[in-house]
Scaffold this motif. Structure first.
Motif, PDB file in Angstrom:
ATOM      1  N   LEU A  19       0.861  -1.183   0.000  1.00 28.39           N
ATOM      2  CA  LEU A  19       0.000   0.000   0.000  1.00 28.39           C
ATOM      3  C   LEU A  19       0.896   1.231   0.000  1.00 28.39           C
ATOM      4  CD1 LEU A  19      -2.698   1.507   0.300  1.00 28.39           C
ATOM      5  CD2 LEU A  19      -2.486   1.191   2.781  1.00 28.39           C
ATOM      6  N   GLU A  20       0.854   1.997  -1.097  1.00 25.29           N
ATOM      7  CA  GLU A  20       1.698   3.204  -1.175  1.00 25.29           C
ATOM      8  C   GLU A  20       1.031   4.392  -0.507  1.00 25.29           C
ATOM      9  OE1 GLU A  20       3.376   4.522  -4.834  1.00 25.29           O
ATOM     10  OE2 GLU A  20       4.959   3.047  -4.688  1.00 25.29           O
ATOM     11  N   SER A  21      -0.259   4.589  -0.806  1.00 27.76           N
ATOM     12  CA  SER A  21      -0.954   5.732  -0.212  1.00 27.76           C
ATOM     13  C   SER A  21      -2.465   5.601  -0.380  1.00 27.76           C
ATOM     14  CB  SER A  21      -0.477   7.046  -0.852  1.00 27.76           C
ATOM     15  OG  SER A  21      -0.710   7.025  -2.242  1.00 27.76           O
ATOM     16  N   VAL A  22      -3.169   6.279   0.500  1.00 27.73           N
ATOM     17  CA  VAL A  22      -4.611   6.482   0.341  1.00 27.73           C
ATOM     18  C   VAL A  22      -4.821   7.990   0.380  1.00 27.73           C
ATOM     19  CG1 VAL A  22      -6.918   6.034   1.224  1.00 27.73           C
ATOM     20  CG2 VAL A  22      -5.141   4.307   1.520  1.00 27.73           C
ATOM     21  N   VAL A  23      -5.262   8.541  -0.746  1.00 28.37           N
ATOM     22  CA  VAL A  23      -5.389   9.990  -0.876  1.00 28.37           C
ATOM     23  C   VAL A  23      -6.860  10.376  -0.764  1.00 28.37           C
ATOM     24  CG1 VAL A  23      -4.930  11.987  -2.346  1.00 28.37           C
ATOM     25  CG2 VAL A  23      -3.433   9.974  -2.475  1.00 28.37           C
ATOM     26  N   ARG A  24      -7.164  11.295   0.140  1.00 26.58           N
ATOM     27  CA  ARG A  24      -8.532  11.822   0.205  1.00 26.58           C
ATOM     28  C   ARG A  24      -8.670  12.885  -0.892  1.00 26.58           C
ATOM     29  NH1 ARG A  24     -12.713  12.883   4.987  1.00 26.58           N
ATOM     30  NH2 ARG A  24     -14.393  13.553   3.616  1.00 26.58           N
ATOM     31  N   LEU A  25      -9.629  12.687  -1.765  1.00 27.15           N
ATOM     32  CA  LEU A  25      -9.800  13.574  -2.924  1.00 27.15           C
ATOM     33  C   LEU A  25     -10.866  14.624  -2.651  1.00 27.15           C
ATOM     34  CD1 LEU A  25      -9.892  10.723  -5.585  1.00 27.15           C
ATOM     35  CD2 LEU A  25      -7.978  12.287  -5.201  1.00 27.15           C
ATOM     36  N   HIS A  26     -10.638  15.799  -3.207  1.00 29.38           N
ATOM     37  CA  HIS A  26     -11.632  16.875  -3.089  1.00 29.38           C
ATOM     38  C   HIS A  26     -12.310  17.075  -4.446  1.00 29.38           C
ATOM     39  CE1 HIS A  26     -13.644  20.638  -2.488  1.00 29.38           C
ATOM     40  NE2 HIS A  26     -12.813  21.289  -3.289  1.00 29.38           N
TER      41      HIS A  26
ATOM     42  N   PRO B 191     -15.337  19.195  -5.980  1.00 26.19           N
ATOM     43  CA  PRO B 191     -16.329  20.237  -5.678  1.00 26.19           C
ATOM     44  C   PRO B 191     -17.761  19.779  -5.988  1.00 26.19           C
ATOM     45  CG  PRO B 191     -14.482  21.150  -6.900  1.00 26.19           C
ATOM     46  CD  PRO B 191     -14.297  19.665  -6.892  1.00 26.19           C
ATOM     47  N   GLU B 192     -18.670  20.090  -5.052  1.00 28.45           N
ATOM     48  CA  GLU B 192     -20.115  19.845  -5.210  1.00 28.45           C
ATOM     49  C   GLU B 192     -20.498  18.369  -5.211  1.00 28.45           C
ATOM     50  OE1 GLU B 192     -22.189  22.154  -8.167  1.00 28.45           O
ATOM     51  OE2 GLU B 192     -20.777  23.814  -7.969  1.00 28.45           O
ATOM     52  N   LEU B 193     -19.562  17.501  -4.863  1.00 21.88           N
ATOM     53  CA  LEU B 193     -19.893  16.076  -4.829  1.00 21.88           C
ATOM     54  C   LEU B 193     -20.178  15.656  -3.392  1.00 21.88           C
ATOM     55  CD1 LEU B 193     -19.962  13.520  -6.743  1.00 21.88           C
ATOM     56  CD2 LEU B 193     -17.753  12.952  -5.757  1.00 21.88           C
ATOM     57  N   GLU B 194     -21.335  15.033  -3.205  1.00 19.68           N
ATOM     58  CA  GLU B 194     -21.674  14.541  -1.872  1.00 19.68           C
ATOM     59  C   GLU B 194     -20.939  13.226  -1.613  1.00 19.68           C
ATOM     60  OE1 GLU B 194     -25.857  14.186  -1.241  1.00 19.68           O
ATOM     61  OE2 GLU B 194     -26.269  16.228  -1.915  1.00 19.68           O
ATOM     62  N   GLY B 195     -20.569  13.016  -0.361  1.00 17.67           N
ATOM     63  CA  GLY B 195     -19.896  11.772  -0.015  1.00 17.67           C
ATOM     64  C   GLY B 195     -18.388  11.871  -0.174  1.00 17.67           C
ATOM     65  N   GLU B 196     -17.692  10.893   0.367  1.00 14.40           N
ATOM     66  CA  GLU B 196     -16.225  10.895   0.334  1.00 14.40           C
ATOM     67  C   GLU B 196     -15.696  10.274  -0.959  1.00 14.40           C
ATOM     68  OE1 GLU B 196     -14.519   8.946   3.708  1.00 14.40           O
ATOM     69  OE2 GLU B 196     -15.826   9.963   5.130  1.00 14.40           O
ATOM     70  N   ARG B 197     -14.475  10.662  -1.297  1.00 16.21           N
ATOM     71  CA  ARG B 197     -13.767  10.057  -2.422  1.00 16.21           C
ATOM     72  C   ARG B 197     -12.321   9.824  -2.001  1.00 16.21           C
ATOM     73  NH1 ARG B 197     -17.900   8.987  -4.256  1.00 16.21           N
ATOM     74  NH2 ARG B 197     -18.721   9.276  -6.359  1.00 16.21           N
ATOM     75  N   HIS B 198     -11.827   8.640  -2.302  1.00 20.09           N
ATOM     76  CA  HIS B 198     -10.431   8.313  -1.985  1.00 20.09           C
ATOM     77  C   HIS B 198      -9.779   7.633  -3.187  1.00 20.09           C
ATOM     78  CE1 HIS B 198     -12.075   8.684   2.144  1.00 20.09           C
ATOM     79  NE2 HIS B 198     -10.833   9.001   2.473  1.00 20.09           N
ATOM     80  N   LEU B 199      -8.473   7.851  -3.317  1.00 20.20           N
ATOM     81  CA  LEU B 199      -7.673   7.134  -4.303  1.00 20.20           C
ATOM     82  C   LEU B 199      -6.722   6.216  -3.546  1.00 20.20           C
ATOM     83  CD1 LEU B 199      -6.604   6.652  -7.219  1.00 20.20           C
ATOM     84  CD2 LEU B 199      -4.978   8.509  -6.776  1.00 20.20           C
ATOM     85  N   VAL B 200      -6.837   4.913  -3.828  1.00 24.14           N
ATOM     86  CA  VAL B 200      -5.931   3.937  -3.207  1.00 24.14           C
ATOM     87  C   VAL B 200      -4.840   3.598  -4.226  1.00 24.14           C
ATOM     88  CG1 VAL B 200      -5.728   1.616  -2.229  1.00 24.14           C
ATOM     89  CG2 VAL B 200      -7.799   2.967  -1.814  1.00 24.14           C
ATOM     90  N   VAL B 201      -3.586   3.787  -3.828  1.00 21.43           N
ATOM     91  CA  VAL B 201      -2.458   3.489  -4.713  1.00 21.43           C
ATOM     92  C   VAL B 201      -1.700   2.283  -4.152  1.00 21.43           C
ATOM     93  CG1 VAL B 201      -0.380   4.399  -5.837  1.00 21.43           C
ATOM     94  CG2 VAL B 201      -2.243   5.958  -5.244  1.00 21.43           C
ATOM     95  N   LEU B 202      -1.658   1.230  -4.964  1.00 21.50           N
ATOM     96  CA  LEU B 202      -0.992  -0.013  -4.577  1.00 21.50           C
ATOM     97  C   LEU B 202       0.154  -0.308  -5.535  1.00 21.50           C
ATOM     98  CD1 LEU B 202      -4.228  -2.167  -4.127  1.00 21.50           C
ATOM     99  CD2 LEU B 202      -2.941  -1.044  -2.308  1.00 21.50           C
ATOM    100  N   LYS B 203       1.209  -0.930  -5.024  1.00 24.31           N
ATOM    101  CA  LYS B 203       2.348  -1.278  -5.881  1.00 24.31           C
ATOM    102  C   LYS B 203       2.534  -2.784  -5.899  1.00 24.31           C
ATOM    103  CE  LYS B 203       7.006   0.270  -6.947  1.00 24.31           C
ATOM    104  NZ  LYS B 203       8.146   1.081  -6.537  1.00 24.31           N
ATOM    105  N   ALA B 204       2.743  -3.296  -7.128  1.00 23.52           N
ATOM    106  CA  ALA B 204       3.020  -4.725  -7.285  1.00 23.52           C
ATOM    107  C   ALA B 204       4.507  -4.952  -7.032  1.00 23.52           C
ATOM    108  CB  ALA B 204       2.636  -5.174  -8.692  1.00 23.52           C
ATOM    109  N   ASN B 205       4.852  -5.760  -6.053  1.00 23.89           N
ATOM    110  CA  ASN B 205       6.274  -5.977  -5.694  1.00 23.89           C
ATOM    111  C   ASN B 205       6.972  -6.874  -6.717  1.00 23.89           C
ATOM    112  OD1 ASN B 205       5.749  -4.485  -3.454  1.00 23.89           O
ATOM    113  ND2 ASN B 205       5.327  -6.250  -2.153  1.00 23.89           N
TER     114      ASN B 205
END
Length: 206
Positions: free
Chosen positions: A183-190, A192-206
């Motif tokens: 797991l490289e990162s989980v980014v909370r995305l903004h 505008p005008e969108l209800e609810g949460e949005r996240h980007l999960v970044v995974l790396k294949a070893n």
């Protein structure tokens, strides 16, 4: 539509040249037109498409690394087409198993003059990645476990990444990642005008 797009981009802190804005608006126009016959998206209002499809897709652009991407389960081209428009130097393979969606994507490619996309009709597990991709992108496609199981052969080993666009922070899915995935990162995305949460999960294949 132009004003709405401008205000959304401004609120998101995104600056785009006019040509890219016109392509994004052209895409929404085609999506709206084809949706009536092909039922490509449950979003019917073009202004809502700007929020829930265009902005929701392009906010992940700063986090993508590399130049060759595959959008798996792309549907009507989300997030692949908006990303291809704002990232003209990258190439996007748009993969979907439904013929009507791929026909729509080819029409978009033709009408908007997008040289950096390749629509492909295939099941993801049957698609050969040669050469492998820098990034495998999915939006509302499947659980992280299913995505990794079906798409494990697509990213370049050691440097390719999986980018999963999610709603709420997927705690349970992240707790069950396979040992060969980092797991490289989980980014909370903004968005505008969108209800609810949005996240980007970044995974790396070893």
């Amino acid at each position: 539509m132009q004003k709405k797009l401008d205000s959304l981009l401004s609120a998101a802190g995104i600056a785009l040249p006019d040509q890219q804005k016109q392509q994004l608006l052209g895409y929404v126009g085609m999506l709206d037109k084809w949706n009536k016959a092909y039922n490509l998206t449950s979003v019917r209002d073009p202004l809502q498409m700007l929020v829930r499809h265009i902005l929701d897709s392009i906010v992940v652009n700063p986090y993508l690394q590399g130049s060759r991407f595959i959008d798996v389960g792309t549907g009507p081209g989300l997030p692949g087409i908006p990303l291809a428009i704002v990232r003209p130097d990258s190439h996007f393979t748009l993969l979907d198993s439904l013929g009507k969606r791929v026909r729509f994507l080819r029409q978009v490619q033709h009408e908007l003059g997008l040289k950096n996309i390749e629509p492909v009709q295939s099941r993801v597990e049957d698609f050969p990645a040669e050469p492998p991709f820098d990034g495998v992108i999915s939006r509302a496609f499947a659980s992280l476990q299913d995505m990794l199981a079906w798409c494990h052969h697509l990213p370049a080993k050691g440097q390719g990444r999986f980018y999963a666009l999610k709603g709420v922070h997927p705690e349970e899915e992240l707790a069950q990642l396979p040992a060969d995935i980092t797991l490289e990162s989980v980014v909370r995305l903004h968005v505008p005008e969108l209800e609810g949460e949005r996240h980007l999960v970044v995974l790396k294949a070893n």
